[in-house]
Design a protein around this motif. Structure first.
Motif, PDB file in Angstrom:
ATOM      1  N   THR A   1      -1.293   5.562  10.570  1.00 51.08           N
ATOM      2  CA  THR A   1      -0.468   5.197   9.412  1.00 51.08           C
ATOM      3  C   THR A   1      -0.461   3.690   9.175  1.00 51.08           C
ATOM      4  O   THR A   1       0.219   3.200   8.287  1.00 51.08           O
ATOM      5  CB  THR A   1       0.979   5.686   9.600  1.00 51.08           C
ATOM      6  N   ASP A   2      -1.245   2.949   9.988  1.00 53.63           N
ATOM      7  CA  ASP A   2      -1.308   1.509   9.772  1.00 53.63           C
ATOM      8  C   ASP A   2      -2.179   1.193   8.555  1.00 53.63           C
ATOM      9  O   ASP A   2      -2.748   2.093   7.949  1.00 53.63           O
ATOM     10  CB  ASP A   2      -1.903   0.849  11.031  1.00 53.63           C
ATOM     11  N   LYS A   3      -2.280  -0.074   8.204  1.00 56.27           N
ATOM     12  CA  LYS A   3      -3.194  -0.565   7.155  1.00 56.27           C
ATOM     13  C   LYS A   3      -3.149   0.288   5.889  1.00 56.27           C
ATOM     14  O   LYS A   3      -4.182   0.785   5.413  1.00 56.27           O
ATOM     15  CB  LYS A   3      -4.631  -0.595   7.691  1.00 56.27           C
ATOM     16  N   PHE A   4      -1.977   0.427   5.350  1.00 55.67           N
ATOM     17  CA  PHE A   4      -1.782   1.316   4.209  1.00 55.67           C
ATOM     18  C   PHE A   4      -2.726   1.006   3.041  1.00 55.67           C
ATOM     19  O   PHE A   4      -3.388   1.903   2.513  1.00 55.67           O
ATOM     20  CB  PHE A   4      -0.325   1.245   3.749  1.00 55.67           C
ATOM     21  N   SER A   5      -2.818  -0.272   2.674  1.00 55.21           N
ATOM     22  CA  SER A   5      -3.599  -0.579   1.469  1.00 55.21           C
ATOM     23  C   SER A   5      -5.091  -0.320   1.702  1.00 55.21           C
ATOM     24  O   SER A   5      -5.801   0.121   0.801  1.00 55.21           O
ATOM     25  CB  SER A   5      -3.370  -2.024   1.019  1.00 55.21           C
ATOM     26  N   GLU A   6      -5.550  -0.586   2.932  1.00 56.91           N
ATOM     27  CA  GLU A   6      -6.946  -0.295   3.237  1.00 56.91           C
ATOM     28  C   GLU A   6      -7.204   1.211   3.142  1.00 56.91           C
ATOM     29  O   GLU A   6      -8.264   1.661   2.709  1.00 56.91           O
ATOM     30  CB  GLU A   6      -7.246  -0.788   4.656  1.00 56.91           C
ATOM     31  N   ARG A   7      -6.217   1.989   3.544  1.00 55.32           N
ATOM     32  CA  ARG A   7      -6.355   3.446   3.499  1.00 55.32           C
ATOM     33  C   ARG A   7      -6.394   3.954   2.056  1.00 55.32           C
ATOM     34  O   ARG A   7      -7.173   4.835   1.716  1.00 55.32           O
ATOM     35  CB  ARG A   7      -5.208   4.116   4.268  1.00 55.32           C
ATOM     36  N   VAL A   8      -5.535   3.369   1.225  1.00 52.50           N
ATOM     37  CA  VAL A   8      -5.539   3.773  -0.181  1.00 52.50           C
ATOM     38  C   VAL A   8      -6.901   3.447  -0.793  1.00 52.50           C
ATOM     39  O   VAL A   8      -7.479   4.238  -1.539  1.00 52.50           O
ATOM     40  CB  VAL A   8      -4.409   3.055  -0.956  1.00 52.50           C
ATOM     41  N   LYS A   9      -7.427   2.291  -0.400  1.00 50.22           N
ATOM     42  CA  LYS A   9      -8.701   1.855  -0.957  1.00 50.22           C
ATOM     43  C   LYS A   9      -9.829   2.820  -0.559  1.00 50.22           C
ATOM     44  O   LYS A   9     -10.606   3.265  -1.402  1.00 50.22           O
ATOM     45  CB  LYS A   9      -9.007   0.444  -0.461  1.00 50.22           C
TER      46      LYS A   9
ATOM     47  N   VAL B   1      -9.484  11.591   4.161  1.00 51.11           N
ATOM     48  CA  VAL B   1     -10.105  10.270   4.024  1.00 51.11           C
ATOM     49  C   VAL B   1      -9.049   9.179   4.191  1.00 51.11           C
ATOM     50  O   VAL B   1      -9.297   8.143   4.801  1.00 51.11           O
ATOM     51  CB  VAL B   1     -10.836  10.141   2.674  1.00 51.11           C
ATOM     52  N   PHE B   2      -7.858   9.438   3.698  1.00 50.09           N
ATOM     53  CA  PHE B   2      -6.768   8.460   3.865  1.00 50.09           C
ATOM     54  C   PHE B   2      -6.555   8.144   5.347  1.00 50.09           C
ATOM     55  O   PHE B   2      -6.369   6.999   5.737  1.00 50.09           O
ATOM     56  CB  PHE B   2      -5.481   9.014   3.245  1.00 50.09           C
ATOM     57  N   TYR B   3      -6.584   9.165   6.177  1.00 53.13           N
ATOM     58  CA  TYR B   3      -6.338   8.976   7.612  1.00 53.13           C
ATOM     59  C   TYR B   3      -7.619   8.696   8.400  1.00 53.13           C
ATOM     60  O   TYR B   3      -7.663   8.894   9.611  1.00 53.13           O
ATOM     61  CB  TYR B   3      -5.631  10.204   8.191  1.00 53.13           C
ATOM     62  N   SER B   4      -8.666   8.218   7.708  1.00 49.39           N
ATOM     63  CA  SER B   4      -9.942   7.907   8.374  1.00 49.39           C
ATOM     64  C   SER B   4      -9.761   6.942   9.531  1.00 49.39           C
ATOM     65  O   SER B   4      -8.824   6.154   9.563  1.00 49.39           O
ATOM     66  CB  SER B   4     -10.890   7.204   7.401  1.00 49.39           C
ATOM     67  N   ASN B   5     -10.732   6.967  10.429  1.00 51.09           N
ATOM     68  CA  ASN B   5     -10.813   5.946  11.462  1.00 51.09           C
ATOM     69  C   ASN B   5     -11.313   4.659  10.814  1.00 51.09           C
ATOM     70  O   ASN B   5     -12.395   4.635  10.243  1.00 51.09           O
ATOM     71  CB  ASN B   5     -11.799   6.418  12.543  1.00 51.09           C
TER      72      ASN B   5
END
Ligand code: SF4
Ligand code: SF4
Lengths: 441, 265
Positions: A38-46, A249-253
Motif C-alpha cells: 500500500t506504499d507509493k500510492f501515486s506510483e501505483r496509480v500511475k 496491477v495497482f498492487y504490483s511489485n
C-alpha cells in the motif's frame, strides 16, 4: 408491469449471486499471508493507468493488442448503455434517454454500435487464432479441457451478445421508420444509429410489426441475460481479469525484479547467531512456522490475487527459456494450478462451515511437481511479459524454499553446492585462502 | 607471465594498513576468482582500472560468496549467513562503493543486502566502464574491433532484473564495431540457462539446452564476437558456440575484455 417485475427480480438475482461469489473469491485471496503493497500510492496509480487501463504491455505484440483493444473498449463503453437498460427495464420505458439527450444519445449509441462491430471482428479473429491458426501459446497442453472451453465460451457469448444488440437496435430502426417503435417519436423518421439504420432494413425490412417487436424484445432481453450471465460467469473463469487486472496491477511489485524477498523469519535466526544478545520478536505459537510455500495458504494474498487475475494468455510461457526448450515448467501452469488449488480449498471451506478440513493435498506435489520448479532459471522473462503484472517466479521461489528448507529435497548437486558455500565460501570446492591466486597466475 | 606482473591489485587490508581508503571496491566474485575463463575477465577489468588510474581494492581472501546461488536455489538460510558474513567485513572497512564483475553479485549486493544492514552504491563493471569513458579516464579510438560484427547477450540479472540495458551498449559503441541486436534482446532477452542455480545442476529433462537455443540465435547473425557481461553467460555461450563448431570464427568475450583488447592492454 409484469415485465418490470421480472426484470427487477432477474437483475437483483444476478447482482446478489455475483456478490456472493465475488465475496468467496475475496475470502480465498485473503487466506494468503500478509504483505505490504500500500506504499507509493501515486506510483501505483500511475502503473495502473499505464498497464491496466492503458494496456501498455499488451502492445508489445501489436496484432493481438489491437484486436483485444476492440473488445476491451467495446466492453467498457457498452456498460454506459446498461444504465438505460436498467432504467427502461425497471419502469417500463423505452429508450428513455433518447428524447432528453437528443443528438448526444444518437452519437453514443452509434459509437457503441461501431465498437460492437469492431469487437465482433476481434472476436472472430480470436476464435480463429485459437481454433484454426492454433497460435502455439494458445494450444499448449495445460489448456486442454476446461481452460480451452472457457476461452471459447467467452468468445462465443461475446458474439451472441453483439448479435442481440443488433437485433434490438435493427428491429427498432425498422419499427421507428414505420412509426411503430415505442421510442419517443421525434418526427425524424430514423433513430439515426450508425450501423443499425442500414443493417436493420437489410435484415428485417418487410417483416410484420409483430415479428419486429418480437425480435426487438428478444434482442433486449437477450442482451440483459447475457450481461448478467457473463457477470456471474466471471468468478469461474479466466475472464475475471477484466475486473481484477486493475487491483492486481495497482498492487504490483515496484522493486527491481531481481530483488527477491529476504525472509524475515530467517533473518531473525541468523541475527541471533551473529549477535547472541539479539532478541527475536515473539511469534504467535498458534501460527505454525513454515519456511517457504507448500500450499496456497503459505503464499501471500498478492500471489493469490495474481492467480485469479491470470488471463491464461501464455505470454509468460512463450518467453520462458525452460518451456521453450521442452522442460515441464510453464509459468502459466504455475498460476493456473495455484488458482485451481485455491478454488479447491475454498470449496472445502464452503462445505465445512467455513473451516478448512484437511484433505491431504497440497499445491506442491498434487498440482506442481518438483521437476517443474527445478527447471526455472529465475530469469524473470515471465514477469516481464505478463500484461497484468503477475509474478509466477515468486511462487516458484517460495516453493523451492519449502523444498530446500523444510524437506531438504534439493537435487544432490545443489546440496553439494550448498556445502561448498558453507565450507569454502564458494559454490565450488576451492579454498577461500586461494581467492586471490588469480593475481599471480 | 610478464603482462601479469603489471597487474596492481591492492587489497582492502593494504589500504587499511596505510590508513587510506580506495575509490571503489572491486567485488571479484566466485567465478571471477576461481573459474579459469572468468579469471581472464577479472584480469581485463583490473587492467582497465590500472590503466585509468582508478584507486580500487579487492577483498582478496576476505571475500566470500554473496549467497546468490544459495538464495535462488531456495536456501535462504545459507544466503543470509553469507550476507551477514560479508556485510560484517564490508562495513568493517567502511565500504561505500562497489563494482562487481558479475551481474549476480551486482544484483544481490545492490538489492538484497540493504535490508540486512549492507548499504552500498553498487555498479556493474559495464556501468563503471561507461563512467570511465564518459569522464575521459579511458579513451578508445576504434582499435582491433573496428568494423567487426558484435552482438550483445543481455544477462538476466543486469537487464530485466535491474533494467540496465544501455551501459554495455554505450561502452561498445566506442569500438567502432557493427553492433547487431538479436531478435530477443534487452527486456525480451533470452536467458543463457545458467541462472537460478541451474549452473550448479544438470538441466531438467527437455528437448534442448537453453544455451544451445540462445547460441543458435546469436550465431544466426554471423557475428565475429558474442559479447557478454556475466561469467556464467560466458561459459554457457562459449559451450554453445563449441556445440556448433564455431569456436574458431566466433569469439565469446566479456565487454571488459573487448575494451582491454581494443586498448591493447
Ligand atoms: S523466471 Fe523461471 S518460470 Fe519465469 S520465464 Fe524464467 S525460467 Fe521460466
Ligand atoms: S501469468 Fe500473465 S502472461 Fe502468464 S498466462 Fe497469466 S496473464 Fe498471461
Amino acid at each position: 408491469m409484469a415485465s418490470s417485475i421480472i426484470f427487477i427480480l432477474l437483475f437483483l438475482g444476478g447482482a446478489v449471486f455475483f456478490t456472493i461469489n465475488a465475496r468467496k473469491v475475496r475470502r480465498n485471496i485473503l487466506l494468503g499471508k500478509e504483505i505490504n503493497r500500500t506504499d507509493k500510492f501515486s506510483e501505483r496509480v500511475k502503473i495502473m493507468s499505464l498497464v491496466a487501463l492503458g494496456q501498455k504491455k499488451m502492445f508489445e505484440r501489436p496484432i493481438p493488442a489491437i484486436l483485444h483493444l476492440f473488445l476491451y473498449v467495446a466492453f467498457v463503453i457498452t456498460q454506459i448503455e446498461l444504465i438505460e437498460i436498467i432504467m427502461d427495464g425497471s419502469i417500463g420505458s423505452h429508450r428513455m434517454f433518447r428524447a432528453s439527450l437528443g443528438g448526444f444519445y444518437t452519437f453514443m449509441v452509434s459509437f457503441i454500435e461501431i465498437l460492437s462491430v469492431l469487437a465482433f471482428i476481434g472476436t472472430i479473429a480470436f476464435l480463429a487464432r485459437r481454433n484454426l491458426l492454433k497460435v502455439p501459446r494458445l494450444v499448449k497442453n495445460e489448456l486442454n479441457g476446461w481452460p480451452k472451453l472457457d476461452a471459447n465460451l467467452i468468445l462465443i457469448s461475446e458474439l451472441t451478445l453483439i448479435c442481440f444488440i443488433f437485433m434490438m437496435n435493427g428491429a427498432d430502426e425498422v419499427l421507428y421508420s414505420q412509426g411503430l417503435s415505442h421510442a419517443a417519436n421525434l418526427g425524424d423518421g430514423s433513430l439515426g444509429l450508425s450501423i443499425s439504420s442500414h443493417l436493420g432494413p437489410m435484415l428485417f425490412g418487410g417483416m410484420s410489426p409483430e415479428a419486429l417487436h418480437m425480435i426487438e424484445r428478444i434482442g433486449w432481453w437477450g442482451h440483459l441475460v447475457m450481461v448478467l450471465g457473463f457477470l456471474n460467469y466471471l468468478p469461474y473463469s479466466k475472464h475475471f481479469h477484466i475486473l481484477l487486472a486493475f487491483p492486481n496491477v495497482f498492487y504490483s511489485n515496484l522493486e527491481p525484479k531481481g530483488k527477491f524477498t529476504n525472509m524475515e523469519s530467517v533473518t531473525n535466526e541468523v541475527k541471533a547467531i551473529f549477535d547472541p544478545s539479539f532478541v527475536p520478536p515473539i511469534v504467535d505459537p498458534n501460527t505454525p512456522m513454515r519456511f517457504g510455500a507448500k500450499d496456497v495458504t503459505d503464499l501471500s494474498w498478492k500471489q493469490l490475487l495474481d492467480s485469479y487475475t491470470c488471463t491464461e494468455c501464455g505470454r509468460c510461457t512463450s518467453a520462458c527459456p525452460a518451456n521453450i526448450t521442452g522442460k515441464l515448467l510453464s509459468p502459466r501452469k504455475i498460476m493456473m494450478d495455484t488458482r485451481d488449488r485455491l478454488q479447491e480449498v475454498g470449496k472445502n471451506m464452503d462445505t465445512n462451515k467455513g473451516e478448512f478440513k484437511e484433505d491431504g493435498k497440497s499445491l506442491l506435489g498434487d498440482y506442481i511437481t518438483p521437476e517443474e520448479l527445478w527447471a526455472c532459471t529465475s530469469c524473470n522473462a515471465c514477469v516481464q511479459e505478463c500484461p497484468v503484472n503477475i509474478d509466477p517466479l515468486s511462487i516458484i521461489m517460495d516453493m523451492r524454499r519449502f523444498m530446500v528448507m523444510e524437506q531438504s529435497s534439493a537435487p544432490t548437486e545443489l546440496n553439494g553446492m550448498f556445502t561448498n558455500i558453507e565450507n569454502n565460501g564458494a559454490p565450488w570446492q576451492f579454498s577461500q585462502a586461494d581467492r586471490l591466486n588469480w593475481k599471480n597466475e | 607471465m610478464s603482462e601479469n606482473q603489471q597487474l596492481i591489485v591492492p587489497t582492502m587490508a593494504d589500504y587499511m594498513a596505510k590508513g587510506e581508503s580506495p575509490e571503489i571496491l572491486f567485488w571479484v566474485g566466485c567465478a571471477g576468482s576461481f573459474d579459469d575463463r572468468a579469471k581472464k575477465i577479472t584480469k581485463a577489468i583490473v587492467k582497465i582500472l590500472n590503466h585509468a588510474n582508478v584507486k580500487f581494492a579487492v577483498l582478496g581472501t576476505e571475500e566470500s560468496c554473496t549467497g546468490d546461488p544459495a538464495k535462488r536455489a531456495g536456501n535462504e538460510f545459507l544466503f543470509q549467513m553469507q550476507a551477514m558474513t560479508n556485510i560484517t567485513v564490508l562495513n568493517g572497512y567502511e565500504v561505500k562503493r562497489i563494482v562487481t564483475g558479475c551481474p549476480h553479485c551486482f544484483n544481490t549486493l545492490k538489492n538484497e543486502y540493504p535490508a540486512l544492514g549492507g548499504n552500498y552504491e553498487v555498479v556493474h563493471h559495464t556501468q563503471l566502464l561507461q563512467e570511465l569513458l564518459d569522464s575521459g579516464r579511458i579513451k578508445i579510438e576504434g582499435g582491433s574491433f573496428k568494423g567487426k560484427k558484435i552482438t550483445f547477450h543481455d544477462p538476466c540479472y543486469l537487464g530485466r532484473a535491474n533494467d540496465v540495458y544501455e551501459a554495455p551498449r554505450s561502452v561498445m559503441i566506442n569500438l567502432d564495431a557493427e553492433l547487431l541486436e538479436m531478435k530477443r534482446s534487452k527486456a525480451n532477452g533470452l536467458c543463457c540457462g545458467a541462472g537460478g542455480a541451474q549452473m550448479f545442476k544438470e538441466a531438467e529433462k527437455g528437448n534442448k539446452e537453453v544455451n544451445i537455443e540462445r547460441s543458435e540465435e546469436a550465431l544466426a547473425l554471423n557475428p565475429d564476437v558474442i559479447a557478454v557481461g556475466c561469467p556464467f553467460c560466458n561459459t554457457m555461450m562459449t559451450d554453445g558456440v563449441k556445440h556448433f563448431n564455431k569456436e574458431n570464427t566466433v569469439k565469446v568475450l566479456d565487454v571488459a575484455e573487448l575494451i582491454a583488447q581494443a586498448k591493447d592492454l
